[in-house]
Design a protein around this motif. Sequence first.
Motif, mmCIF file in Angstrom:
data_model
loop_
_atom_site.group_PDB
_atom_site.id
_atom_site.type_symbol
_atom_site.label_atom_id
_atom_site.label_comp_id
_atom_site.label_asym_id
_atom_site.label_seq_id
_atom_site.Cartn_x
_atom_site.Cartn_y
_atom_site.Cartn_z
ATOM 1 N N THR A 59 -54.762 -66.814 -73.164
ATOM 2 C CA THR A 59 -53.997 -65.587 -73.412
ATOM 3 C C THR A 59 -54.833 -64.661 -74.280
ATOM 4 O OG1 THR A 59 -51.892 -66.788 -73.300
ATOM 5 C CG2 THR A 59 -51.862 -64.620 -74.335
ATOM 6 N N ARG A 95 -52.686 -60.769 -71.089
ATOM 7 C CA ARG A 95 -53.246 -61.242 -69.828
ATOM 8 C C ARG A 95 -53.677 -62.695 -69.954
ATOM 9 N NH1 ARG A 95 -58.373 -57.098 -69.813
ATOM 10 N NH2 ARG A 95 -59.334 -57.757 -71.763
ATOM 11 N N SER A 98 -56.678 -62.647 -65.927
ATOM 12 C CA SER A 98 -56.720 -61.671 -64.835
ATOM 13 C C SER A 98 -57.264 -60.336 -65.330
ATOM 14 C CB SER A 98 -55.312 -61.458 -64.264
ATOM 15 O OG SER A 98 -55.314 -60.369 -63.355
ATOM 16 N N PRO A 102 -50.885 -54.488 -65.769
ATOM 17 C CA PRO A 102 -49.488 -54.782 -65.417
ATOM 18 C C PRO A 102 -48.863 -53.662 -64.588
ATOM 19 C CG PRO A 102 -49.890 -55.152 -67.759
ATOM 20 C CD PRO A 102 -51.086 -54.447 -67.226
ATOM 21 N N THR A 111 -50.864 -60.705 -65.752
ATOM 22 C CA THR A 111 -50.961 -59.659 -66.781
ATOM 23 C C THR A 111 -49.571 -59.055 -66.926
ATOM 24 O OG1 THR A 111 -51.528 -57.923 -65.187
ATOM 25 C CG2 THR A 111 -53.354 -59.095 -66.203
#
Length: 407
Positions: A59, A95, A98, A102, A111
Amino acid sequence: MPETSPRIARLLHDLRAGGAQVLADFWREVAARGTPLIERIDGDSALVTFLWRGEAAQTTTGWGIDLTLRRVPGTDLWHGSQRLPVDLRTIYFLRHGSPELPTDATGRGPTHLDLLNHHPFRLPADPADPNDRELWASLLELPKAPDEPWIRHHPGVPRGTVLSTGVRTAAWGGRRRVAVYRPAVPAAGPLPLLVVFDGYLSRALLRVPATLDNLIAAGRIPPTLALFVSAPSGARRMAELRPSAALRAFVTRELLPWARRRWAVTDDPARRVIAGSSLGGLAAAYVALAAPRAFGAVIAQSGSFWWPASTQPDEREWLTRAYAGWPAAPVRFYLDVGDRENTWPRPGQVDQLSVNRRFRDLLVARGHQVTYAEYRGGHDYVNWRRTFAEGLLAVLGGQREPMSSSA
């Protein structure tokens, strides 16, 4: 060693004794309080802690904040802390490996926005572009973020009108959408003219019409007519806003004559402004320098003066290198860029902050009137919407035009 959030340190201590109930109580507290956590505020900075709850291999944050979150073993809690300037305003998202942005507000997927942040930030899709997608992020405003006095309509301020129309173009082929802002306050003579690239987002996110209404009503700038120019698609935008003979021809031989035939706008280049952000800022600067009889002022926000993208130093920053060999043009400039725009995603290339500083230095050395600002933040509309007013004040604020007797 990264600074530890006091709240997270207390949670980690309590988890050793209270377990699942302690964590559940923490998440309830955070849901009510909102994220990120803002602690240890001193005169210049605050400790900001970003949180996420869920299962993932990794993350991180994206956009205006670059931070890796760590998972507390045996829990669904991820956290990461960073000391940030107390006047920072930016946007971010979360995210999990990726590179995408978003595209919804659900808070799910590889995301996503920060669902516990109470201030979602929507970047709307252009309704006239079927391939455009809305994007979502989360807003971060620290306690001393600058006021935004001009972006929302003030009570009692008359609103200008916005007409959606278009202009035929031989330079680019086909038709280009143009939204025309006409001020509510009449003027005694021909109006100053403002041309703005990325027309839809300049209206929807930068809120330029509201900014114009407020500044005009306050007497800070003269009544001004504005043309918001939109490309047909994102792909066409990337092609059309690069310096080219076609770009110059569209603006100077098609758009300006088209506007003069329809509205009482000035013929004086000193009272005509061309503006844009990112690639649009590069385009605005190029047109004004390549055709100085067309415009006397430029507003370039986070201008992409790195263009073209290349790993070869002698190919990058084309406009800066080219203008060094052109005759000096009588053009005033407002330039701004975020102080967090100091990274570049590709090896061997140049960051936005450095190229804007070099472009500024060239302009100053060649005798231009330059207003330059580095704001706290990144490459994002949440800052440009505030600083656009500063640009208007810098290039139009010294001009005073009598109102008509009917004003």
